[in-house]
Design a protein around this motif. Sequence first.
Motif, PDB file in Angstrom:
ATOM      1  N   VAL A 118       0.838  -1.197   0.000  1.00  0.00           N
ATOM      2  CA  VAL A 118       0.000   0.000   0.000  1.00  0.00           C
ATOM      3  C   VAL A 118       0.872   1.246   0.000  1.00  0.00           C
ATOM      4  CG1 VAL A 118      -1.764   1.303   1.253  1.00  0.00           C
ATOM      5  CG2 VAL A 118      -1.895  -1.193   1.161  1.00  0.00           C
ATOM      6  N   ARG A 119       1.878   1.262   0.851  1.00  0.00           N
ATOM      7  CA  ARG A 119       2.823   2.381   0.893  1.00  0.00           C
ATOM      8  C   ARG A 119       4.177   1.907   0.384  1.00  0.00           C
ATOM      9  NH1 ARG A 119       3.379   7.154   3.694  1.00  0.00           N
ATOM     10  NH2 ARG A 119       1.508   6.712   4.930  1.00  0.00           N
ATOM     11  N   TYR A 120       4.708   2.615  -0.605  1.00  0.00           N
ATOM     12  CA  TYR A 120       6.026   2.268  -1.119  1.00  0.00           C
ATOM     13  C   TYR A 120       7.087   2.737  -0.127  1.00  0.00           C
ATOM     14  CZ  TYR A 120       3.860   1.309  -5.649  1.00  0.00           C
ATOM     15  OH  TYR A 120       3.098   0.790  -6.660  1.00  0.00           O
ATOM     16  N   GLU A 121       7.966   1.819   0.280  1.00  0.00           N
ATOM     17  CA  GLU A 121       9.015   2.143   1.235  1.00  0.00           C
ATOM     18  C   GLU A 121      10.370   2.310   0.560  1.00  0.00           C
ATOM     19  OE1 GLU A 121       8.357   2.899   4.193  1.00  0.00           O
ATOM     20  OE2 GLU A 121       6.331   2.085   4.466  1.00  0.00           O
ATOM     21  N   THR A 122      10.461   1.948  -0.703  1.00  0.00           N
ATOM     22  CA  THR A 122      11.716   2.091  -1.441  1.00  0.00           C
ATOM     23  C   THR A 122      11.440   2.885  -2.707  1.00  0.00           C
ATOM     24  OG1 THR A 122      11.432   0.096  -2.775  1.00  0.00           O
ATOM     25  CG2 THR A 122      12.370  -0.183  -0.577  1.00  0.00           C
ATOM     26  N   ASP A 123      12.450   3.011  -3.530  1.00  0.00           N
ATOM     27  CA  ASP A 123      12.297   3.725  -4.797  1.00  0.00           C
ATOM     28  C   ASP A 123      11.923   2.788  -5.939  1.00  0.00           C
ATOM     29  OD1 ASP A 123      12.933   6.062  -3.547  1.00  0.00           O
ATOM     30  OD2 ASP A 123      15.046   6.016  -4.108  1.00  0.00           O
ATOM     31  N   ASP A 124      11.405   1.620  -5.613  1.00  0.00           N
ATOM     32  CA  ASP A 124      10.999   0.669  -6.632  1.00  0.00           C
ATOM     33  C   ASP A 124       9.607   1.039  -7.141  1.00  0.00           C
ATOM     34  OD1 ASP A 124      10.969  -1.486  -8.326  1.00  0.00           O
ATOM     35  OD2 ASP A 124      10.347  -2.918  -6.786  1.00  0.00           O
ATOM     36  N   TRP A 125       9.559   2.207  -7.782  1.00  0.00           N
ATOM     37  CA  TRP A 125       8.279   2.771  -8.180  1.00  0.00           C
ATOM     38  C   TRP A 125       7.653   2.009  -9.341  1.00  0.00           C
ATOM     39  CZ3 TRP A 125       7.370   5.840  -4.356  1.00  0.00           C
ATOM     40  CH2 TRP A 125       8.379   6.657  -3.812  1.00  0.00           C
ATOM     41  N   GLU A 126       6.348   2.167  -9.467  1.00  0.00           N
ATOM     42  CA  GLU A 126       5.609   1.633 -10.603  1.00  0.00           C
ATOM     43  C   GLU A 126       4.936   2.809 -11.308  1.00  0.00           C
ATOM     44  OE1 GLU A 126       3.826  -2.516  -9.628  1.00  0.00           O
ATOM     45  OE2 GLU A 126       3.664  -1.335  -7.790  1.00  0.00           O
ATOM     46  N   TYR A 127       5.182   2.954 -12.599  1.00  0.00           N
ATOM     47  CA  TYR A 127       4.713   4.113 -13.348  1.00  0.00           C
ATOM     48  C   TYR A 127       3.481   3.831 -14.204  1.00  0.00           C
ATOM     49  CZ  TYR A 127       9.319   5.865 -12.057  1.00  0.00           C
ATOM     50  OH  TYR A 127      10.430   6.252 -11.355  1.00  0.00           O
ATOM     51  N   GLU A 128       3.148   2.564 -14.375  1.00  0.00           N
ATOM     52  CA  GLU A 128       1.973   2.198 -15.166  1.00  0.00           C
ATOM     53  C   GLU A 128       0.940   1.577 -14.234  1.00  0.00           C
ATOM     54  OE1 GLU A 128       4.438   1.273 -19.292  1.00  0.00           O
ATOM     55  OE2 GLU A 128       3.560  -0.382 -18.171  1.00  0.00           O
ATOM     56  N   VAL A 129      -0.059   2.354 -13.870  1.00  0.00           N
ATOM     57  CA  VAL A 129      -1.052   1.891 -12.907  1.00  0.00           C
ATOM     58  C   VAL A 129      -2.436   1.930 -13.548  1.00  0.00           C
ATOM     59  CG1 VAL A 129       0.312   2.650 -10.930  1.00  0.00           C
ATOM     60  CG2 VAL A 129      -1.342   4.218 -11.940  1.00  0.00           C
ATOM     61  N   GLY A 130      -3.330   1.155 -12.990  1.00  0.00           N
ATOM     62  CA  GLY A 130      -4.658   1.054 -13.573  1.00  0.00           C
ATOM     63  C   GLY A 130      -4.658   0.116 -14.762  1.00  0.00           C
ATOM     64  N   THR A 131      -5.821  -0.097 -15.321  1.00  0.00           N
ATOM     65  CA  THR A 131      -5.952  -0.981 -16.479  1.00  0.00           C
ATOM     66  C   THR A 131      -5.453  -0.268 -17.731  1.00  0.00           C
ATOM     67  OG1 THR A 131      -7.888  -2.030 -15.477  1.00  0.00           O
ATOM     68  CG2 THR A 131      -7.557  -2.348 -17.842  1.00  0.00           C
ATOM     69  N   PRO A 132      -4.484  -0.839 -18.426  1.00  0.00           N
ATOM     70  CA  PRO A 132      -3.922  -0.153 -19.595  1.00  0.00           C
ATOM     71  C   PRO A 132      -4.895  -0.159 -20.768  1.00  0.00           C
ATOM     72  CG  PRO A 132      -2.965  -2.337 -19.389  1.00  0.00           C
ATOM     73  CD  PRO A 132      -3.810  -2.132 -18.158  1.00  0.00           C
ATOM     74  N   ASN A 133      -4.680   0.785 -21.668  1.00  0.00           N
ATOM     75  CA  ASN A 133      -5.479   0.889 -22.888  1.00  0.00           C
ATOM     76  C   ASN A 133      -4.940  -0.119 -23.910  1.00  0.00           C
ATOM     77  OD1 ASN A 133      -6.883   1.626 -25.185  1.00  0.00           O
ATOM     78  ND2 ASN A 133      -5.902   3.620 -25.401  1.00  0.00           N
ATOM     79  N   LEU A 134      -5.215  -1.403 -23.669  1.00  0.00           N
ATOM     80  CA  LEU A 134      -4.626  -2.442 -24.515  1.00  0.00           C
ATOM     81  C   LEU A 134      -5.068  -2.362 -25.975  1.00  0.00           C
ATOM     82  CD1 LEU A 134      -4.448  -5.579 -22.212  1.00  0.00           C
ATOM     83  CD2 LEU A 134      -2.562  -4.263 -23.166  1.00  0.00           C
ATOM     84  N   PRO A 135      -6.342  -2.091 -26.278  1.00  0.00           N
ATOM     85  CA  PRO A 135      -6.685  -1.952 -27.697  1.00  0.00           C
ATOM     86  C   PRO A 135      -5.920  -0.810 -28.370  1.00  0.00           C
ATOM     87  CG  PRO A 135      -8.660  -2.303 -26.394  1.00  0.00           C
ATOM     88  CD  PRO A 135      -7.552  -2.071 -25.421  1.00  0.00           C
ATOM     89  N   GLY A 136      -5.796   0.324 -27.663  1.00  0.00           N
ATOM     90  CA  GLY A 136      -5.057   1.445 -28.231  1.00  0.00           C
ATOM     91  C   GLY A 136      -3.589   1.126 -28.394  1.00  0.00           C
ATOM     92  N   LEU A 137      -2.988   0.485 -27.383  1.00  0.00           N
ATOM     93  CA  LEU A 137      -1.566   0.153 -27.454  1.00  0.00           C
ATOM     94  C   LEU A 137      -1.310  -0.952 -28.470  1.00  0.00           C
ATOM     95  CD1 LEU A 137      -0.729   0.379 -23.652  1.00  0.00           C
ATOM     96  CD2 LEU A 137      -0.103   2.007 -25.446  1.00  0.00           C
ATOM     97  N   ALA A 138      -2.295  -1.823 -28.690  1.00  0.00           N
ATOM     98  CA  ALA A 138      -2.159  -2.814 -29.756  1.00  0.00           C
ATOM     99  C   ALA A 138      -2.086  -2.125 -31.111  1.00  0.00           C
ATOM    100  CB  ALA A 138      -3.329  -3.799 -29.714  1.00  0.00           C
TER     101      ALA A 138
END
Length: 369
Positions: A224-244
């Motif tokens: 829930v809380r990030y304690e390190t710098d191991d960040w995630e930049y892609e969150v939520g459901t991606p726009n897979l049809p658009g990215l396809a």
Amino acid sequence: MIYLNNAATSFPKPPSVIAAMTEALEAVPESSQRSSYPSTSDTLSCLRQRLGQLFHIQAGHRIYFTSGATDAVNRIMGGLGTIEVVVSSDCHNSVLRPAYNLPQIASVSVIDSRQLDSISQGPKSKGRTTLLALPHCSNVTGRLHDMRSICRQAHDRGWLVMLDAAQSAGCVPIDADGWEVDILVFTGHKSLFGPQGTGGFYVRPGLPLRPTVYGGTGRDSSIVRYETDDWEYEVGTPNLPGLAGLNVGVAYILHQGVENIFRREQELSLWLISQLGTLPKVRLYSEGGASQGPVVSFNIDGLKPADASYILLNTYGIILRSGLHCAPLIHQDLGTAPWGTLRASLSYHTTPDELQAFVRAVGEICDSL
């Protein structure tokens, strides 16, 4: 219809792009780590690999997807902490407005886009991080900047460089690693031939960037809380049809060869500039030459750009854009404020016959005045 508004959104798209999006929508929804259904697609990793090849980025895993360049710029400027921003006067509002409105920005200064070749004469950065933000290709004049020289000078002053490749990605060769670009942002719906709502950014290894958007990733739902710098930049459901669709658009560019695309579009742009330049009532704002991208701006003496655009559309069926093009500062340099310019922007699919018809139409309008 003649479509000359590709700097806004490219049209038409390659048929393979539409087919890929349709296939993605018709398939069972796939989302890595979010479904029991086995994933048979590798769209995102394939797209990262192809973009890394196109942009000459070895660390392709550092390419992250967003809804477009505007989203990407806001995440970058919001995630670097308290920074000073230097913008070139040909920046788009997708860069200018975050710079002037985000609370993390300590100061904003503007460099005349025509003087970027001599930025090394200014003071070096002291204390706070300084970010130089500029477009690779102006969306008003089509001028291309010498990014190798600019990055070298900026780094000598201790600045980071964020390259806005919205107008160049897919139609102008980019060498992000060779130029030592720190950050690159791109959109998918222009010369990459993808759909609207796609794009992203690249951040070089070792450059810390705190996320500004948090949410589900499926990677480790216990955090829930990030304690390190191991960040995630892609969150939520991606726009897979658009990215396809974007994935196939980039594949199309790699197959055609971005150098071939650039050469063809530049030849057409230079021809258009030369022909418009023969019309006595046309005032050109694109210089041409080796640094010309596929965007040509001009005005017709005696007509506001919006009026000329209306005539071109409703009399000749020619679609282009008029106004400030979301880049207000450069019009102060060009002397075209407050009305802006007429802008014809080409794509790989623009034909010589279409440009000849366009020049004839502009000539007839000039003759009628």
